[in-house]
Motif scaffolding. Structure first.
Motif, PDB file in Angstrom:
ATOM      1  N   PRO A   1      24.150  37.707 -54.781  1.00  0.00           N
ATOM      2  CA  PRO A   1      23.149  37.593 -55.882  1.00  0.00           C
ATOM      3  C   PRO A   1      22.419  38.738 -56.392  1.00  0.00           C
ATOM      4  O   PRO A   1      22.269  39.669 -55.302  1.00  0.00           O
ATOM      5  CB  PRO A   1      22.051  36.298 -55.198  1.00  0.00           C
ATOM      6  CG  PRO A   1      22.313  36.641 -53.718  1.00  0.00           C
ATOM      7  CD  PRO A   1      23.574  37.235 -53.332  1.00  0.00           C
ATOM      8  N   TRP A   2      21.974  38.784 -57.557  1.00  0.00           N
ATOM      9  CA  TRP A   2      21.450  40.054 -57.924  1.00  0.00           C
ATOM     10  C   TRP A   2      20.338  40.425 -57.258  1.00  0.00           C
ATOM     11  O   TRP A   2      20.028  41.731 -57.022  1.00  0.00           O
ATOM     12  CB  TRP A   2      21.126  39.749 -59.635  1.00  0.00           C
ATOM     13  CG  TRP A   2      19.664  38.946 -59.788  1.00  0.00           C
ATOM     14  CD1 TRP A   2      19.941  37.530 -59.783  1.00  0.00           C
ATOM     15  CD2 TRP A   2      18.516  39.294 -59.832  1.00  0.00           C
ATOM     16  NE1 TRP A   2      18.641  36.956 -60.181  1.00  0.00           N
ATOM     17  CE2 TRP A   2      17.920  38.329 -60.035  1.00  0.00           C
ATOM     18  CE3 TRP A   2      17.849  40.482 -59.598  1.00  0.00           C
ATOM     19  CZ2 TRP A   2      16.311  38.137 -60.135  1.00  0.00           C
ATOM     20  CZ3 TRP A   2      16.483  40.625 -59.574  1.00  0.00           C
ATOM     21  CH2 TRP A   2      15.706  39.374 -60.155  1.00  0.00           C
ATOM     22  N   GLU A   3      19.376  39.607 -56.518  1.00  0.00           N
ATOM     23  CA  GLU A   3      18.140  40.103 -55.918  1.00  0.00           C
ATOM     24  C   GLU A   3      18.627  40.624 -54.441  1.00  0.00           C
ATOM     25  O   GLU A   3      17.716  41.251 -53.860  1.00  0.00           O
ATOM     26  CB  GLU A   3      17.070  39.056 -55.891  1.00  0.00           C
ATOM     27  CG  GLU A   3      17.401  38.100 -55.043  1.00  0.00           C
ATOM     28  CD  GLU A   3      18.402  36.765 -55.676  1.00  0.00           C
ATOM     29  OE1 GLU A   3      18.677  36.015 -54.740  1.00  0.00           O
ATOM     30  OE2 GLU A   3      18.796  36.848 -56.697  1.00  0.00           O
ATOM     31  N   ASP A   4      19.593  40.389 -54.097  1.00  0.00           N
ATOM     32  CA  ASP A   4      20.104  40.862 -52.695  1.00  0.00           C
ATOM     33  C   ASP A   4      21.694  40.992 -52.705  1.00  0.00           C
ATOM     34  O   ASP A   4      22.339  40.247 -51.984  1.00  0.00           O
ATOM     35  CB  ASP A   4      19.469  39.891 -51.732  1.00  0.00           C
ATOM     36  CG  ASP A   4      19.818  40.754 -50.169  1.00  0.00           C
ATOM     37  OD1 ASP A   4      19.993  41.911 -50.092  1.00  0.00           O
ATOM     38  OD2 ASP A   4      19.288  39.828 -49.160  1.00  0.00           O
ATOM     39  N   ALA A   5      22.287  41.896 -53.492  1.00  0.00           N
ATOM     40  CA  ALA A   5      23.684  42.053 -53.775  1.00  0.00           C
ATOM     41  C   ALA A   5      24.598  42.074 -52.352  1.00  0.00           C
ATOM     42  O   ALA A   5      24.304  43.043 -51.233  1.00  0.00           O
ATOM     43  CB  ALA A   5      24.005  42.961 -54.580  1.00  0.00           C
ATOM     44  N   GLY A   6      25.596  41.278 -52.279  1.00  0.00           N
ATOM     45  CA  GLY A   6      26.518  41.158 -51.018  1.00  0.00           C
ATOM     46  C   GLY A   6      25.806  40.546 -49.590  1.00  0.00           C
ATOM     47  O   GLY A   6      26.403  40.819 -48.764  1.00  0.00           O
ATOM     48  N   ALA A   7      24.760  40.135 -49.861  1.00  0.00           N
ATOM     49  CA  ALA A   7      23.901  39.481 -48.646  1.00  0.00           C
ATOM     50  C   ALA A   7      24.723  38.373 -48.013  1.00  0.00           C
ATOM     51  O   ALA A   7      24.231  38.054 -46.872  1.00  0.00           O
ATOM     52  CB  ALA A   7      22.524  39.269 -48.936  1.00  0.00           C
ATOM     53  N   LEU A   8      25.100  37.849 -48.906  1.00  0.00           N
ATOM     54  CA  LEU A   8      25.864  36.472 -48.282  1.00  0.00           C
ATOM     55  C   LEU A   8      27.075  36.706 -47.286  1.00  0.00           C
ATOM     56  O   LEU A   8      27.689  37.587 -47.549  1.00  0.00           O
ATOM     57  CB  LEU A   8      26.482  35.448 -49.201  1.00  0.00           C
ATOM     58  CG  LEU A   8      25.461  35.263 -50.524  1.00  0.00           C
ATOM     59  CD1 LEU A   8      26.056  34.212 -51.623  1.00  0.00           C
ATOM     60  CD2 LEU A   8      24.349  34.412 -49.943  1.00  0.00           C
ATOM     61  N   PRO A   9      27.305  35.799 -46.112  1.00  0.00           N
ATOM     62  CA  PRO A   9      28.502  36.052 -45.483  1.00  0.00           C
ATOM     63  C   PRO A   9      29.608  36.061 -46.223  1.00  0.00           C
ATOM     64  O   PRO A   9      29.646  35.020 -47.162  1.00  0.00           O
ATOM     65  CB  PRO A   9      28.196  34.736 -44.462  1.00  0.00           C
ATOM     66  CG  PRO A   9      26.974  34.244 -44.606  1.00  0.00           C
ATOM     67  CD  PRO A   9      26.321  34.798 -45.996  1.00  0.00           C
ATOM     68  N   ILE A  10      30.780  36.682 -45.997  1.00  0.00           N
ATOM     69  CA  ILE A  10      32.064  36.624 -46.590  1.00  0.00           C
ATOM     70  C   ILE A  10      32.343  35.368 -46.670  1.00  0.00           C
ATOM     71  O   ILE A  10      32.952  35.072 -47.750  1.00  0.00           O
ATOM     72  CB  ILE A  10      32.964  37.668 -45.781  1.00  0.00           C
ATOM     73  CG1 ILE A  10      32.524  39.187 -45.867  1.00  0.00           C
ATOM     74  CG2 ILE A  10      34.518  37.548 -46.240  1.00  0.00           C
ATOM     75  CD1 ILE A  10      32.643  39.853 -47.174  1.00  0.00           C
TER      76      ILE A  10
END
Length: 137
Positions: free
Chosen positions: A93-102
């Motif tokens: 998500p734009w506010e925390d790019a790449g922060a989700l688990p793969i």
């Protein structure tokens, strides 16, 4: 005694011609279907319904607030599923790019596939570049 011949264009001649044409069209259709790339058939069953449901939850939680359901149709604009996966996993998500688990990102791809008409199957979609590059939305 002379044999009687049906005049050209008679009902039987037209029926025979139509039957022959139908058989030819059917045969050509079978050949074309058999020639479909194996990757297309495989891509249509590369995720489970459970995985797509997880992807839907992840999408609703992390994406729908900004994108709504427009991302469902945007998936089809990508060259392949790997390109889509690459964009969402590095910039969203734009506010925390790449922060989700793969796994969340790959589940979202499975959800997009389901929503774009792919059929679910018995194996989960893996986060595998070679597999994802074969899937053309």
């Amino acid at each position: 005694m002379s044999k009687l011949r049906r005049p050209e264009g008679s009902a039987r001649t037209r029926r025979d011609t139509a039957a022959g044409l139908s058989a030819t069209v059917f045969t050509v259709a079978l050949v074309l279907v058999a020639a479909l790339p194996a990757k297309l058939a495989a891509a249509e069953q590369l995720f489970t319904e459970t995985q797509a449901a997880r992807g839907e939850r992840a999408f609703l939680t992390n994406c729908a607030g900004c994108h709504g359901y427009s991302m469902i149709s945007i998936f089809a604009r990508y060259r392949n599923a790997f390109d889509y996966f690459g964009v969402i996993s590095t910039s969203m998500p734009w506010e925390d790019a790449g922060a989700l688990p793969i796994q969340d990102y790959i589940d979202i791809v499975a959800y997009m596939m389901r929503e774009n008409g792919y059929a679910s199957g018995g194996a989960e979609l893996p986060p595998d570049r070679a597999v994802l590059e074969q899937i053309q939305p």
